[in-house]
Scaffold this motif. Structure first.
Motif, PDB file in Angstrom:
ATOM      1  N   SER A  41      80.751 146.273  27.632  1.00  0.00           N
ATOM      2  CA  SER A  41      82.133 146.767  27.566  1.00  0.00           C
ATOM      3  C   SER A  41      82.194 148.247  27.909  1.00  0.00           C
TER       4      SER A  41
ATOM      5  N   ASN B   6      77.767 146.306  22.654  1.00  0.00           N
ATOM      6  CA  ASN B   6      78.855 147.045  23.318  1.00  0.00           C
ATOM      7  C   ASN B   6      78.535 147.498  24.738  1.00  0.00           C
TER       8      ASN B   6
ATOM      9  N   THR C  45      86.193 142.917  26.063  1.00  0.00           N
ATOM     10  CA  THR C  45      86.499 143.387  24.711  1.00  0.00           C
ATOM     11  C   THR C  45      85.445 142.853  23.755  1.00  0.00           C
TER      12      THR C  45
ATOM     13  N   ASP D  82      87.625 139.062  30.202  1.00  0.00           N
ATOM     14  CA  ASP D  82      88.937 138.579  30.636  1.00  0.00           C
ATOM     15  C   ASP D  82      88.860 138.339  32.157  1.00  0.00           C
TER      16      ASP D  82
ATOM     17  N   ASP E 136      89.677 148.740  32.402  1.00  0.00           N
ATOM     18  CA  ASP E 136      90.160 148.839  31.024  1.00  0.00           C
ATOM     19  C   ASP E 136      90.459 147.457  30.464  1.00  0.00           C
ATOM     20  N   ASP E 137      90.021 147.209  29.248  1.00  0.00           N
ATOM     21  CA  ASP E 137      90.352 145.980  28.500  1.00  0.00           C
ATOM     22  C   ASP E 137      89.878 144.697  29.181  1.00  0.00           C
ATOM     23  N   CYS E 138      88.923 144.809  30.091  1.00  0.00           N
ATOM     24  CA  CYS E 138      88.415 143.582  30.721  1.00  0.00           C
ATOM     25  C   CYS E 138      87.379 142.942  29.819  1.00  0.00           C
TER      26      CYS E 138
ATOM     27  N   LYS F 265      91.122 139.905  34.699  1.00  0.00           N
ATOM     28  CA  LYS F 265      90.979 141.325  35.010  1.00  0.00           C
ATOM     29  C   LYS F 265      89.686 141.640  35.758  1.00  0.00           C
TER      30      LYS F 265
END
Lengths: 436, 481
Positions: free
Chosen positions: A394, A391, A404, A337, A400-402, A340
């Motif tokens: 991540s 993974n 996914t 993202d 956080d949540d940048c 972010k």
């Protein structure tokens, strides 16, 4: 409000949180304080023939300024007399009749086991925990983990205990064994009412690089200790779930190992525990930590619609299986993202050097400038066609949540390693080409 | 002069103590663990000397302060003073991604101070010069940050290096011209000693053109590095300017660095003319040395001041007062000493500052400090190096990669090349010049940028060398001015 009370193999407790056998459960004084703080039960510090302790007993693994990520001890069982311990258990039970008090025991001969089991019941203990796990000091004398590491010996001794037991018997298992399930099965065969795990793991936390002595140092000499605290939680969860999933074990489980808050507790419950034991976190912060444990667990159960701890216990046990049942046709990829992303590029270097080389650094122009991303500095971009969905990026991403992990629809049906081997054997397909 | 010291030794020392305490080991551990260890971190690119900041911070976290200092001092030999005087808010810490994550950057400057203080305090030399020199001699004119940056780099490359300075001690403005509460002179002097231990020779009290002529230098040295900084304060051009209590702000700061603090004369009512970072240093130190009133007088507005925002805040916290849109028209005297300033309000029309007629008033001051910029050394340089080309702003023209000037064998760096920037820019230019000199004398090309970048390792992707990706507008403006 969810019902937090439990009936653990006949031991009733207002909530699933018990003080594990150890320094915090050494005295009546501590028990009163624990129950006043809100704990549901206490497993008394192991009672046996009096021992003598050394001075200098604990050491810790600190990480990045964070204290007690892992904790190690060479303290032995209770150094108080059995008379004192049984008298104080009675005193605690008299004052807290609705709370669980479990006598942890460790002796050697059949006669001594019979005697201590009987004395436990006589003083009003709600149950007995057999310490087959202590990895230091006692095992050299044929007790503790020396018993727990040998399922046949464990089975014999549990048998002796069951001959005399009138209250529920919990067998505490050592993790210092190749497969804990064998020890759990031995407990079951011998008639135990429940198991608790894990005890501490053999450890040396560190070496003082000036003195070249590991801590805890006793006049320049140390000894192999027992490891516990947050760092052991993954090992404990693995063993708890293994016992919970084993069809031959089928015993209530008291989960132990790195529990420090309600989230840890919920994970242990989800993987098959019914009661939970805590020691290191109390040694770090005191009995007061139970308030958030009770509150957090209650809120969580309410939010998920569970009526009670028993209702929730084991909810995630079936979400694990052996590797050969996993779907080889499932695919996920990393997505960044860019609103972010702060531009640390740890995803890039971790993938490049530590994983599968699927992230490029590219001109930032099409992605704009996010926080921390500056003109001219390239941005990471995932090559989705090459991403194996491991993974790692991540996990290393500090935001956080940048990053996914997104499921990609492959359009292919579930296909496990077992399916693959079966179809190969039938000649229905060619081997999948190896990764270049 | 009529002004006198105002404070006893204890009070003066307390008021002028370093504004931030050194980190204790545990504080350094906690702070260093906030660093994300970015790959090719923005902070590195924001540092003119390209210190590998994540690496030095990681070494602190790993209990290796010596290695940390080695990383710092290899890239920036004045890492200890830069840790204190760098405007980190607009350099490394302004680029730190933790600023975006948590709203508060990793305290890079304070961690750098922790590591460099460690090696100075434990007398550990992390830099080494080769045992055998390469037989080439370089003269360095000026022992300020640029000269020291160049000298240290050359010594490590094996050159026989001699630094000449007219002062009694080395360090230049680092020793004489930094606010005391930012850095006491001992730090700078320790750095000079460290560079001496690299084999660099220092000759003090030498005025170029008088004690040492250019022909002598050209004859005896294979290359010359010119780092003489700027001249004295600009003239105000108003009556009374030559009264004894009208003092160059940098000279006032030099008193602070050359006298015991309780013997530094200061006015009861101090006017500081100008509103750059030196003006802030002067006004804050005046207050700290006991002035009742210390006032900045600036012809433009609050939004126009060249001083960094955090410097302005510091001065306000020290109790300084500010007259914006105000200009002095005359220094008034009584018995030959400063008595007051004649002031007028100004307005800015079409970018030009104009006095508002009839707005004049008089305000009592007993010390006037000029911080209206330093003169370029144009006329001095014209005398010393007749063929040296200067730009229209009086700066020495140079090749930005090698720092070579229009005069053969003559290289330049620091304020006389850039017109007056930060200490860290001067060190970076000194380092660049050393590489330029090495390239000239070894007939090799200058390899690699001063700021390393690890990008571009693959497919030459974006190449390296995007220097100064600063996103702090005030620094961008400062760099472009």
């Amino acid at each position: 409000m969810a019902d937090l009370s439990i009936n653990f193999a006949g031991v009733k407790s207002p909530n699933p949180f018990w003080i594990a056998s150890g320094p915090p459960s050494n005295t009546a004084y501590q028990s009163h304080r624990a129950f006043e703080a809100g704990w549901g039960g206490i497993v008394w510090k192991t009672i046996g023939d009096p021992i003598v302790n050394v001075s200098s007993r604990y050491s810790a693994l600190n990480l990045g300024g964070q204290r007690m990520v892992g904790f190690n001890n060479i303290e032995l069982i209770s150094d108080r007399s059995p008379e004192t311990n049984f008298r104080e258990i009675k005193e605690v039970k008299d004052r807290w009749p609705n709370h669980a008090v479990i006598a942890s025991l460790m002796v050697d001969t059949r006669e001594r086991w019979h005697e201590f089991v009987k004395r436990s019941a006589d003083c009003g203990a709600d149950g007995i925990e057999l310490n087959f796990g202590c990895p230091h000091g006692m095992c050299e004398r044929g007790m503790g983990s020396a018993v727990g590491q040998n399922p046949d010996v464990a089975e014999t001794i549990v048998g002796w205990v069951m001959e005399a037991a009138e209250i529920p018997v919990i067998v505490k298992l050592t993790p210092n064994i190749t497969n804990v399930v064998y020890a759990a099965r031995a407990a079951k065969r011998a008639g135990a009412d429940a198991i608790s795990l894990i005890n501490t793991i053999n450890s040396i936390t560190n070496v003082n690089l000036d003195t070249l002595t590991p801590e805890p140092s006793v006049r320049g000499l140390s000894s192999h200790g027992g490891y516990c605290g947050p760092a052991v939680k993954p090992i404990a969860l693995n063993m708890v779930q293994s016992c919970a999933a084993d069809p031959e074990v089928g015993l209530p489980i008291s989960g132990i190992g790195g529990i420090g808050n309600w989230r840890d507790a919920a994970e242990f419950l989800a993987l098959g525990s019914l009661s939970l034991q805590v020691c290191t976190a109390v040694m770090h912060y005191g009995f007061r930590i139970v308030e958030d444990m009770n509150e957090g667990l209650s809120d969580y159960l309410d939010s998920k619609g569970y009526k009670s701890v028993a209702d929730f216990s084991g909810a995630a046990v079936k979400s694990l299986s052996d590797w050969q049942y996993l779907d080889l046709n499932y695919k996920r990829v990393a997505r960044i993202d860019y609103d972010k992303c702060i531009g640390c590029n740890l995803c890039y270097i971790s993938c490049e050097d530590g994983a599968h080389q699927c992230i490029d650094l590219v001109d930032s122009a099409p992605y704009g400038l996010g926080p921390g991303r500056v003109p001219g500095k390239p941005v990471p971009k995932v090559r989705e066609e090459d991403c194996v969905g491991c993974n790692l990026c991540s996990i290393v991403c500090p935001v956080d949540d940048c990053i996914t992990m997104v499921e990609i629809e492959t359009g292919r049906e579930k296909f496990s390693w077992n399916d693959y081997q079966a179809r190969l054997a039938k000649g229905e397909m060619q081997p999948i080409p190896a990764h270049p | 002069m009529l002004i006198k010291p105002l404070l006893d030794a204890g009070t003066a020392a307390r008021n002028m103590a370093e504004k931030e305490a050194r980190y204790a080991p545990q504080e350094a551990l906690i702070e260093s663990n906030r660093c994300l260890f970015c790959f090719d971190a923005p902070c590195i690119m924001a540092c003119p000397t390209g210190i590998d900041i994540p690496s030095f911070i990681k070494k602190i976290a790993n209990g290796n302060p010596t290695g940390s200092a080695r990383t710092i001092l290899t890239a920036n030999v004045l890492g200890a003073s830069c840790a204190r005087v760098c405007p980190t808010e607009v350099l490394c810490e302004g680029a730190c991604v933790v600023l975006d994550l948590e709203g508060d950057p990793v305290k890079i400057g304070r961690l750098q101070r922790y590591a460099t203080d460690y090696v100075f305090e434990h007398q550990i030399d992390v830099l080494q010069a080769p045992a055998k020199k390469n037989g080439k001699k370089v003269a360095i004119l000026g022992a300020g940050p640029a000269g020291l940056g160049c000298a240290a780099e050359l010594a490590q490359l094996g050159y026989d290096t001699t630094v000449f300075d007219k002062k009694k001690e080395g360090g230049g403005l680092n020793t004489y011209g930094i606010a005391y509460y930012k850095m006491p002179p001992k730090i700078s002097l320790d750095e000079v000693k460290m560079i001496e231990r690299l084999g660099v020779k220092f000759q003090y009290g030498v005025e170029i053109g008088k004690d040492l002529t250019m022909p002598e230098l050209e004859k005896n040295y294979d290359a010359i590095f010119l780092a003489l900084g700027l001249g004295g304060a600009n003239r105000l051009g108003i009556p009374g300017e030559d009264l004894p209590e009208v003092v160059d702000a940098l000279e006032f700061i030099e008193w602070i660095h050359t006298k015991p603090l309780h013997e530094v004369p200061v006015g009861r009512r101090v006017a500081v003319l100008g509103c750059g970072n030196t003006a802030i240093d002067a006004v804050s130190q005046s207050k700290r040395l006991g002035a009742d009133v210390a006032t900045i007088i600036y012809r433009r507005g609050e939004d126009d001041m060249p001083a960094y925002g955090f410097e302005y805040e510091l001065a306000k916290n020290d109790g300084a007062t500010f007259h914006f849109h105000t200009i002095p028209t005359e220094v008034l005297a009584e018995n030959g000493h400063v008595k007051a300033l004649r002031l007028a309000k100004t307005e800015t029309r079409d970018g030009k500052v104009q006095i508002i007629p009839g707005s004049e008033w008089t305000e009592e001051f007993d010390l006037v400090l000029k911080a209206v910029g330093q003169e370029k050394q144009s006329s001095a340089f014209e005398k010393l190096f007749p063929s040296l080309k200067l730009d229209r702003k009086g700066r020495v023209e140079h090749n930005p990669e090698t720092m070579a000037t229009s005069v053969p064998k003559l290289f330049v760096g620091g304020d006389c090349a850039n017109g007056g920037r930060e200490v860290v820019n001067a060190v970076a230019e000194g380092k660049k010049a050393a590489r330029g000199i090495n390239a000239l004398l070894t007939k090799q090309n200058v390899t690699g940028p001063v700021q390393p970048s690890r990008y571009g390792a693959k497919d030459g992707a974006l190449g390296s060398g995007f220097n100064h990706p600063i996103r702090v507008p005030e620094l961008l403006a400062a760099m472009n001015s």
